[in-house]
Write a protein that holds these residues in place. Structure first.
Motif, PDB file in Angstrom:
ATOM      1  N   UNK B  22       0.819  -1.169  -0.080  1.00  0.00           N
ATOM      2  CA  UNK B  22      -0.076  -0.022   0.000  1.00  0.00           C
ATOM      3  C   UNK B  22       1.011   1.179  -0.110  1.00  0.00           C
ATOM      4  N   UNK B  23       0.421   2.292  -0.681  1.00  0.00           N
ATOM      5  CA  UNK B  23       1.137   3.616  -0.673  1.00  0.00           C
ATOM      6  C   UNK B  23       0.036   4.763  -0.170  1.00  0.00           C
ATOM      7  N   UNK B  24       0.566   5.503   0.495  1.00  0.00           N
ATOM      8  CA  UNK B  24      -0.338   6.791   0.983  1.00  0.00           C
ATOM      9  C   UNK B  24       0.326   7.890   0.732  1.00  0.00           C
ATOM     10  N   UNK B  25      -0.065   8.970   0.128  1.00  0.00           N
ATOM     11  CA  UNK B  25       0.362  10.265  -0.032  1.00  0.00           C
ATOM     12  C   UNK B  25      -0.101  11.242   0.737  1.00  0.00           C
ATOM     13  N   UNK B  26       0.791  12.159   1.429  1.00  0.00           N
ATOM     14  CA  UNK B  26       0.210  13.683   2.176  1.00  0.00           C
ATOM     15  C   UNK B  26      -0.899  14.257   1.280  1.00  0.00           C
ATOM     16  N   UNK B  27      -0.539  14.392  -0.087  1.00  0.00           N
ATOM     17  CA  UNK B  27      -1.307  15.341  -0.713  1.00  0.00           C
ATOM     18  C   UNK B  27      -1.937  14.723  -2.087  1.00  0.00           C
ATOM     19  N   UNK B  28      -2.886  14.996  -2.811  1.00  0.00           N
ATOM     20  CA  UNK B  28      -3.340  14.665  -3.856  1.00  0.00           C
ATOM     21  C   UNK B  28      -2.507  14.708  -5.204  1.00  0.00           C
TER      22      UNK B  28
END
Lengths: 114, 108
Positions: B22-28
């Motif tokens: 899984x990857x998660x970004x702090x911004x769009x």
């Protein structure tokens, strides 16, 4: 595979010595990048170039400089190598850059600073 | 600054089990890309996702891009020993922001 050649592929040097890594491409891509890869940190951008003589810093640029005098060559220089710069360095190229272009990576250069 | 977090850092599976990173970004993000790096090799591009909620498949690999374009996942069904390597996501927002990678070990 894209035509990317990194040299040298392996280098051992001593603290305080200058080191230059070379990236050569035959694809005529506009964008070129230097990354370093360390365990637990993934790929971190050092510097990149968006054209001849056009370069900019990445997130870990301290202690590194770059030059791009020709489309096909992108040089990474460590003016005075330190042990913290022991790493695997990857050059990458992209036709379209950070919009829709994919990155093509070279084989990597393993640098050990004693 | 822009950050892309990736979990887990390591995953060991028995051959035939499924695997997800899984990857998660702090911004769009504008887009997200996935790369695979075999042991001792260099990262190789797998796929790019552009649209919100997009799902793409490559044989046993399924890639998803979240509705908010802030997260993504790579799922491998029935892993094989050839799947061994490190999988990286790269969030794109005028620049490439790589996750820290997930190292996959497949036990025969």
């Amino acid at each position: 595979d894209a035509g990317i050649t990194q040299s040298p592929r392996h280098k051992v040097t001593e603290t305080g010595t200058p080191v230059t890594l070379r990236c050569h491409q035959t694809e005529n891509h506009r964008y070129m990048y230097w990354y370093r890869q360390d365990p637990g940190h993934g790929l971190r951008l050092i510097h990149y170039s968006y054209g001849v003589k056009d370069t900019d810093k990445g997130e870990v640029s301290d202690g590194y400089s770059v030059s791009r005098s020709k489309t096909e060559d992108f040089l990474l220089t460590l003016e005075s190598a330190t042990s913290s710069q022991t790493s695997v360095y990857f050059c990458a190229i992209s036709e379209l850059g950070g919009n829709t272009g994919e990155l093509f990576f070279g084989e990597g250069s393993r640098l050990t600073v004693l | 600054g822009q950050q892309v977090m990736q979990i887990p850092q390591y995953q060991h599976v028995q051959e035939g089990e499924d695997f997800t990173t899984y990857c998660n970004s702090s911004t769009t993000l504008s887009n997200i890309q996935w790369y695979k790096q075999r042991p001792g090799g260099h990262p190789v591009f797998l796929i790019q996702l552009v649209k919100s909620g997009e799902v793409k498949k490559q044989k046993r690999l399924t890639f998803q891009f979240g509705e908010a374009k802030k997260n993504s996942s790579l799922h491998i069904t029935a892993t094989q020993t050839t799947d061994v390597g490190t999988y990286f996501c790269a969030g794109i927002l005028n620049q490439f922001y790589f996750g820290t990678g997930t190292s996959l070990t497949v036990i025969p």
